[in-house]
Motif scaffolding. Structure first.
Motif, PDB file in Angstrom:
ATOM      1  N   GLN A  38       0.831  -1.191   0.000  1.00 35.97           N
ATOM      2  CA  GLN A  38       0.000   0.000   0.000  1.00 35.97           C
ATOM      3  C   GLN A  38       0.869   1.245   0.000  1.00 35.97           C
ATOM      4  O   GLN A  38       1.675   1.458   0.916  1.00 35.97           O
ATOM      5  N   LYS A  42      -3.325   5.491  -1.438  1.00 41.76           N
ATOM      6  CA  LYS A  42      -3.829   4.537  -2.422  1.00 41.76           C
ATOM      7  C   LYS A  42      -4.364   3.290  -1.742  1.00 41.76           C
ATOM      8  O   LYS A  42      -4.124   3.052  -0.553  1.00 41.76           O
ATOM      9  N   GLY A  43      -5.089   2.498  -2.504  1.00 45.23           N
ATOM     10  CA  GLY A  43      -5.573   1.238  -1.989  1.00 45.23           C
ATOM     11  C   GLY A  43      -4.497   0.167  -2.043  1.00 45.23           C
ATOM     12  O   GLY A  43      -3.526   0.282  -2.798  1.00 45.23           O
ATOM     13  N   GLU A  45      -2.376  -2.991  -3.054  1.00 49.19           N
ATOM     14  CA  GLU A  45      -2.128  -3.627  -4.346  1.00 49.19           C
ATOM     15  C   GLU A  45      -1.634  -5.044  -4.100  1.00 49.19           C
ATOM     16  O   GLU A  45      -0.669  -5.263  -3.359  1.00 49.19           O
TER      17      GLU A  45
ATOM     18  N   THR B   2      -9.994   2.816 -14.905  1.00 42.32           N
ATOM     19  CA  THR B   2      -9.892   2.372 -13.531  1.00 42.32           C
ATOM     20  C   THR B   2     -10.711   1.118 -13.304  1.00 42.32           C
ATOM     21  O   THR B   2     -11.868   1.046 -13.698  1.00 42.32           O
ATOM     22  N   SER B   5     -13.491   1.939  -8.988  1.00 45.57           N
ATOM     23  CA  SER B   5     -13.502   3.394  -8.782  1.00 45.57           C
ATOM     24  C   SER B   5     -14.485   3.765  -7.691  1.00 45.57           C
ATOM     25  O   SER B   5     -15.596   3.237  -7.623  1.00 45.57           O
ATOM     26  N   LYS B   9     -13.490  11.023  -3.506  1.00 45.24           N
ATOM     27  CA  LYS B   9     -12.203  10.667  -2.939  1.00 45.24           C
ATOM     28  C   LYS B   9     -12.047  11.271  -1.532  1.00 45.24           C
ATOM     29  O   LYS B   9     -11.435  10.676  -0.661  1.00 45.24           O
ATOM     30  N   PHE B  90     -12.474   1.757   1.901  1.00 41.53           N
ATOM     31  CA  PHE B  90     -12.028   1.153   0.647  1.00 41.53           C
ATOM     32  C   PHE B  90     -13.082   0.181   0.133  1.00 41.53           C
ATOM     33  O   PHE B  90     -13.583  -0.668   0.866  1.00 41.53           O
ATOM     34  N   GLY B 105     -10.147  -0.201  -4.578  1.00 38.34           N
ATOM     35  CA  GLY B 105     -10.236   1.161  -5.062  1.00 38.34           C
ATOM     36  C   GLY B 105      -9.214   2.025  -4.349  1.00 38.34           C
ATOM     37  O   GLY B 105      -8.486   1.545  -3.466  1.00 38.34           O
ATOM     38  N   SER B 106      -9.183   3.290  -4.697  1.00 46.32           N
ATOM     39  CA  SER B 106      -8.178   4.185  -4.120  1.00 46.32           C
ATOM     40  C   SER B 106      -8.615   4.801  -2.792  1.00 46.32           C
ATOM     41  O   SER B 106      -7.846   5.521  -2.168  1.00 46.32           O
TER      42      SER B 106
END
Lengths: 112, 113
Positions: A38, A42-43, A45, B2, B5, B9, B90, B105-106
């Motif tokens: 991570q 960000k999420g 990975e 993406t 998504s 955010k 998330f 997701g981000s």
């Protein structure tokens, strides 16, 4: 209840200085153990999945290994771009148990 | 393009308000999740849906209600927001519930003031 403990909480390395991160787990039957990376903001990975003791997976400078009680993420000759939080998670076997139980992560900083 | 998504955010809101977070995945996965990451960076599952059916509902206050209109979307609605709800949320998806296939997701950073 499934539990995952990661150590150390933070690790600072010089570029090229190899080391290992530890993930100890308690689970009622292991379906899989997972490593994620991570980056800030960000999420997580996905990196690796390990299913049984003795299994090893490699990707570039990273190698993950698994025993019946713990997993190690070995980092060989790290570079600054390897700096991130590394998360370990387990998934219990049986039924429709889809959830992952995460550890708190190890924050790795690699200095140039 | 993406894969998973989330919107928005960032979300800053006052206590007592109701808010929603939306999530969409274009991977064709059957299972979607909501995870909460608290200030100590601890990721904990909240909900999981498989083909629009709720399969995991952890001990989450009933102010939190997930909704899955189809298998590509999983939204999270939160009523009567409290200070303790501040966290990063998330969304993730996977095929067949296998953890290795999780795509996250981000994240949505929720701040309740």
């Amino acid at each position: 209840e499934d539990q995952v403990t990661q150590s150390p909480e933070a690790l600072r390395l010089q570029e090229g200085e190899s080391s290992s991160l530890n993930c100890s787990y308690t689970v009622s039957g292991l379906r899989g153990l997972f490593w994620y990376r991570q980056d800030p903001g960000k999420g997580p990975e996905f990196l690796f999945t390990l299913y049984s003791a003795g299994e090893e997976k490699e990707k570039e400078r990273l190698k993950a290994t698994l025993t019946k009680k713990e997993s190690f993420l070995h980092i060989t000759a790290p570079k600054p771009e390897d700096s991130a939080t590394y998360l370990c998670a387990v998934q219990a076997a049986g039924g429709s148990n889809y959830k992952l139980t995460f550890g708190k992560g190890t924050l790795l900083t690699v200095n140039p | 393009d993406t894969a998973v998504s989330q919107t928005p955010k960032y979300l800053v809101t006052q206590m007592g308000n109701d808010k929603s977070i939306k999530c969409e995945q274009n991977l064709g996965h059957d299972t979607m999740y909501w995870y909460k990451q608290d200030s100590k960076k601890f990721l904990k599952i909240m909900f999981s849906y498989n083909n629009k059916e709720l399969i995991i509902n952890e001990t989450v206050p009933n102010r939190f209600s997930p909704k899955s209109p189809d298998k590509a979307h999983l939204n999270l609605h939160i009523n009567s927001l409290e200070l303790g709800d501040s966290a990063v949320y998330f969304c993730a998806s996977s095929q067949d519930g296998r953890g290795g296939g999780y795509t996250f997701g981000s994240g949505t950073r929720l701040t309740v003031v």
